[in-house]
Structures are given as C-alpha cells and as structure tokens.
Design an enzyme around this catalytic site. Structure first.
Site, PDB file in Angstrom:
ATOM      1  N   ASP A 193      -0.569  -0.504  -4.843  1.00 52.92           N
ATOM      2  CA  ASP A 193      -1.794   0.115  -5.358  1.00 52.92           C
ATOM      3  C   ASP A 193      -1.582   1.544  -5.839  1.00 52.92           C
ATOM      4  OD1 ASP A 193      -1.437   1.223  -2.858  1.00 52.92           O
ATOM      5  OD2 ASP A 193      -3.487   0.857  -2.156  1.00 52.92           O
ATOM      6  N   ASP A 236       0.843  -1.195   0.000  1.00 51.29           N
ATOM      7  CA  ASP A 236       0.000   0.000   0.000  1.00 51.29           C
ATOM      8  C   ASP A 236       0.880   1.249   0.000  1.00 51.29           C
ATOM      9  OD1 ASP A 236      -1.948   2.044   0.641  1.00 51.29           O
ATOM     10  OD2 ASP A 236      -3.238   0.440   1.373  1.00 51.29           O
ATOM     11  N   ASP A 237       0.749   2.065  -1.026  1.00 50.31           N
ATOM     12  CA  ASP A 237       1.472   3.350  -1.121  1.00 50.31           C
ATOM     13  C   ASP A 237       2.973   3.184  -1.335  1.00 50.31           C
ATOM     14  OD1 ASP A 237      -0.999   4.385  -0.532  1.00 50.31           O
ATOM     15  OD2 ASP A 237      -0.380   5.536   1.213  1.00 50.31           O
ATOM     16  N   CYS A 258      -5.762   4.862  -3.145  1.00 52.14           N
ATOM     17  CA  CYS A 258      -6.003   3.479  -2.736  1.00 52.14           C
ATOM     18  C   CYS A 258      -7.273   2.864  -3.313  1.00 52.14           C
ATOM     19  CB  CYS A 258      -6.042   3.396  -1.212  1.00 52.14           C
ATOM     20  SG  CYS A 258      -4.521   3.937  -0.403  1.00 52.14           S
TER      21      CYS A 258
END
Length: 633
Positions: free
Chosen positions: A320, A43-44, A81
């Site tokens: 993502d 994530d990120d 996201c």
C-alpha cells in the site's frame, strides 16, 4: 547551464510497452474462460531498502520475478495506508476520495480520513468488490482493511461487495489476532497463532473449500507485515542478526543537504544513536516478518497449482505504500514524495504474462481497479469501454457502470505476450501524480519544541508532486524527474538519473524557470484531475506543456521564481490542524478522543514505537499502541 544539462541524461533499459487500451480490447485474445484475480498486498513495504531482494524473499523472486512480470516504476499516489487503500478500492486519487489521512488523530480532525469517513461518505457502497461481485465474481477478503476498522467500530461490520469476509481487528496484535468473521462474530485466536500464518491458512482454505468452483473469484489477501511493530514469527526471530538498513546519501545528511529541503525539514536535528539503533532493530524485524509472507506466497501458489487454477488466475503482489529510514533526518515512517515512500513492489503472474519480464512503463495504484474490471470484462465475453470517463462493463446483456470516473486505466495491454514492442517514450503514462495533505508521521516528543509540531506530527506536510519519466514532448523526452510543490510555495526538483536519492534540489541551484513553469502547469492539471484527464496528457493539454505564454491573454509571461511560488501557494492549501476544513456544523472538539488533548507521550514512545529486536513487545505497551495507533502513525 551545467546543472540544467544534467536533466537530459538518457535512461537506457529494456522496456515492455504498449498502446493505450482500446474499446473491445481482449487481454488474452479469444480466450473467454473466466479469469480469477488474487491481490496480495503487504503494508509499508518499500523497494529502496532491498526488502524484495532474493536473499530476503527467495520465494517471491522465484514465483513472481522469474515466473511473472515486474513493474519497476509502480508508484502509489499517496504514501500512507488509508488514503492508498481507498485509492485502490475506488480507482481514484485521494483528492477525489477526500480520504486524506488515517483518521481523526493525524490531522486533528475527523474529516481528514480513516475508515469512518470512507463509510459515512458512502464510498464503501461502490468499490472494486461491489463491481466485481455484480459481474458474477465471488469475492473474499482476509487481513487488514483500513485504518480505523478495529475491534470497536468494525467488529460486526462486513463491507458491501464481499461474499466472504475476515477483517483483521487490532492489526498490531501479531500473535493471537482477532478478526471480524463475516460481520457475524469476532473470531479471537489463541496467543500461539501468528497473524500472517492464519491469513495464509484462511486464503488456502477459501481456495480449497469455501469458494464456488462454478464462479470466477476475486481474493484480496492483506497481511499487516512488515508494518511496525513487525513482530516476526518465532521461527524467524533469529534471522538477519547483523543486518542494517541501507545508508544512502539521503540518510542523516549534512546541514548543506538538509537546507535544500522544505522549511519543516530544514531544522531537523541529526538523528541520535538511539534512534538509528532503533531503526536498525526495526529493519531487522521487518525482514523477519516478511519471511512468513514469503511462505504464504508459496502456499497459495502451490494450492493454485494443485487445484489446476494457475492458468486461469492473475496473481498480483504489491504494497500500500513504502517506508523511509532516517532519510533527511526523519525517523522511520512514510508520507513523503521521495522514492522510499511511494515506489513499491509490483509483480503479476498469470495467463499471457511474460515470465521473467520487466516493464519500465509508469503504473500507479489508481490503475488496479480499472485493471481488475478489465480482466472481468475481457474474459466474460464482454466489452470494456469508456463512456464519459466512467468504467463500464457489459455482462450477460447488462451494463455495469461505476457512478464515478476512475482516475486510472487498465494495465492489461502491458502484461500480454504481444506487447514487447519498444517505444521511444512511456506511452502508458509518463507523469505520475503524488499527493499528501497531512503532517509527517511518528515524530515523537523529541521534536515538540520545533515549529509546526502538533500531536506527534510536523506541519505543513502538504504537497503535490509529479514523477516524470520519458515523456513525449521535447522537454520531457528522456527525462527522469521528481518535482514537488509544497503548500508553502517551496519547490523541489531532482534529476533522478544522477541523483536517485534526492539530495541535490535543482531549484536551489538556479534551474531555468521555463522548465519549472512547465512542471508547475503539468502538476496543476494533475492535482485536480478526474477520470481520463488524469492520464490523457495530450491533445488540448499539449498547449500548456510547450508554450511559455499566458493562454488567456496571449501575452508573453515575465517569469520569476516568486510568481511561480505565489501561484503554488494560492493553489495548494496547507492542511494544518488550525485551518482544516471541518464541514458545516462540525465543531473541532466533536468526535475527538480526549487522548489527543494535552497529550503526554509515555517514555517508551518518545521516538515512536519501541522497536524490539528478538523479543515481542510487552502486552502493556502493545495495549497503548493498539488503542492509539492513529496518533502514532
């Protein structure tokens, strides 16, 4: 002319390329053994801040960079996201899913996005999980699902298409995480359990004990790291004590550079020392939190080896969206079209994949769904075809067809040993759509007096952009461009070969108008495309790529910058809180949490999350952050 000439600087590098997929294409020749798929998605995690460097993630580099293929031009279509995850699950751009944002706080309207909208609009009923399950795959998911899927709404919800489900609730709780266990119960781990370690162990247990060995499987592993607060495992807290995020030309730039960017950025004040120190602390914790991710990759890979599954499993590593650190004076966050936010890692290892290879072909997040379905089709003695732009599989005599056109295509031809031929242009895709319909993120009350500030965001942050790399036509040949159109009519154009950090906006330096018109026409087509028209830019489309006259009237155009910008304003509506479309019968106060009105930002959150360095965030602050995460991001 000097500025214009810079656009045509050639890009030279080794590339792996292939023709587009044809009907009946087989990823691995005549091998019909069912192939498994693992999607490991952080994530990120961006590329530009060196988070995948061998010194940071040595196991990733050994297992995937040396043991598989790396795609150097992999772009998520939306650098945020929930829209990005919806795109991956559906194979559609967000202008088709209508998941524009993370939830009701971000656009100040329930209709903007989040898991609730994904559920209630029926998108969840048909995803890569339901399609693969229908094709005979055993499906499993462990980790973060979507923004808004939390301890209240998601505690007893198991989405369609998943045989095994362990959905992460309250993602920000890195120690003692809670999960929705198959929709039957909430599994609450104790405070000593580290989130990424639990996800790793569950994935290994699925491979070893839970799965049906007679079936191929699709396993999706989605840890929250390195997303804020990026709390590291205690065993990694001491690492990288002096590391700082890279300071590129785009970091906290001069007024002269800042003024070349869109109106809501122009008057951003320089970052304070406190903000910069906080971002350095955050950056260190991101790298620390990735250590457990690196370990998880090794554990899963070793398990595949032990079980004899390696040669029958495609294993993908990606994220993502990306992350910026003070670029153009914007605090740490995402949502922009710049490389920091949309260029993310993408590695694949598996049968037929060339070890240690790299591809310069332009690949996007919309391609993941079609790729997974193509793998399922190719290895089940089936056929992957296109019928009316719908993804179609023939499995055991039954035709499985998505009810909607997917906007991407399978990367299967790019990952096999037979695709090492060299092309003069990116024949898989040369124009990547990037889009955002929301506000900027995590601004904090320092910016509350700026024009466009609304509930921790700055507006308008609505744009469509296109990344052009080595196209087929004269104007796009050897090009390496980023072109952005804002809903305000403002434009940005960067020659990425000589300006990789996007600080010299060529629109402000008198760029020739015919090139802007070509780019604007290209973007107008991509901006509302669906299905094959999103990547088949040729044939009847070629006329608007090369001609500078009105196709309807067949009269020559009188080009002005103002006329192009008027067209942009008419085409792209600003998604701002006051004018967001609510849908029939929906009042702006419906389904909104009172916290979003007359909001007082607690002192620790003045500049966003209080990024800690070595110490875990206190439970009192974490509780606030957990409950109102949509507001902050």
């Amino acid at each position: 002319m000097k500025t214009f000439f810079l656009l045509w600087v050639a890009v030279t590098a080794r590339r792996v390329t292939s023709n587009n997929i044809e009907d009946g294409y087989k990823i691995d020749g005549g091998d019909t053994t069912p192939k498994n798929i693992i999607l490991f998605m952080t994530d990120d995690q961006d590329v530009t801040s060196n988070s995948i460097h061998p010194s940071i993630m040595p196991k990733l580099n050994r297992l995937f960079r040396e043991g598989g293929m790396e795609f150097l031009n992999y772009y998520v279509s939306t650098g945020l996201c929930c829209p990005s995850r919806a795109t991956i699950l559906r194979g559609q751009f967000c202008h088709n899913t209508k998941i524009y944002d993370n939830g009701d706080f971000n656009n100040s309207t329930y209709q903007s996005g989040g898991w609730s909208k994904f559920l209630e609009t029926g998108l969840e009923e048909e995803t890569i999980a339901t399609l693969l399950q229908s094709a005979g795959y055993e499906t499993a998911m462990i980790g973060k699902y979507m923004n808004g899927y939390d301890g209240k709404a998601g505690r007893h919800h198991k989405p369609p298409g998943w045989d095994h489900w362990m959905g992460l609730l309250n993602c920000f709780k890195f120690y003692g995480p809670h999960f929705c266990d198959d929709g039957n119960r909430v599994l609450k781990t104790n405070s000593t359990v580290y989130q990424t370690d639990f996800i790793r162990d569950w994935a290994v247990d699925f491979l070893t004990n839970r799965r049906d060995p007679s079936k191929p499987f699709f396993l999706m592993v989605t840890p929250f790291a390195p997303h804020s607060p990026a709390t590291p495992a205690k065993r990694h807290e001491h690492l990288f004590p002096d590391t700082k995020f890279p300071r590129y030309d785009s970091f906290n730039p001069s007024d002269a550079v800042q003024q070349q960017h869109p109106s809501w950025m122009k008057h951003m004040p320089p970052l304070t020392k406190k903000q910069i120190d906080d971002m350095d602390n955050f950056y260190r914790n991101r790298l620390r939190s990735l250590q457990a991710v690196d370990e998880a990759l090794e554990s899963i890979t070793e398990t595949l080896d032990m079980l004899g599954l390696t040669d029958d499993t495609f294993f993908i590593y990606t994220s993502d969206n990306g992350q910026h650190f003070g670029d153009f004076r914007i605090p740490a966050g995402k949502r922009q079209a710049y490389e920091t936010d949309v260029l993310v890692p993408f590695f694949i290892r598996g049968p037929g994949v060339q070890k240690g290879s790299q591809s310069l072909q332009v690949v996007q997040s919309v391609d993941l769904g079609p790729t997974f379905l193509d793998i399922a089709a190719s290895f089940q003695q089936t056929l992957s075809v296109a019928q009316s732009n719908l993804v179609t599989l023939e499995y055991d005599g039954e035709v499985l067809q998505s009810s909607f056109p997917m906007d991407g295509k399978s990367i299967g031809p790019l990952i096999t040993d037979s695709t090492s031929d060299i092309s003069t242009f990116n024949d898989f895709r040369w124009a990547a759509l990037l889009e955002m319909y929301s506000g900027s993120s995590n601004m904090g009350s320092r910016y509350k007096d700026m024009k466009g500030y609304h509930q921790n965001h700055l507006y308008p942050n609505t744009y469509q952009a296109v990344r052009v790399i080595d196209g087929p036509s004269d104007w796009a040949s050897e090009a390496n461009l980023l072109y952005v159109e804002w809903c305000t009519g403002e434009q940005e154009l960067y020659n990425m070969t000589v300006d990789p950090h996007q600080v010299h906006n060529l629109v402000t330096h008198g760029i020739e108008l015919p090139l802007l018109l070509k780019l604007s026409r290209l973007l107008a087509t991509l901006g509302d495309c669906a299905g094959a028209e999103c990547y088949e830019i040729g044939g009847e489309h070629r006329i608007w790529l090369v001609d500078d006259y009105d196709e309807i009237s067949r009269k020559s155009r009188t080009l002005t910058l103002e006329s192009i910008q008027d067209t942009i304003r008419n085409r792209i509506s600003c998604h701002n809180p006051p004018n967001m479309a609510m849908g029939p019968g929906i009042n702006i106060n419906q389904r909104r949490k009172a916290f979003a009105y007359g909001l007082f930002v607690p002192a620790p959150f003045t500049h966003g999350f209080p990024f800690s360095d070595g110490d875990n965030v206190g439970d009192d602050l974490l509780k606030i952050w957990d409950e109102y995460e949509h507001y902050f991001h």
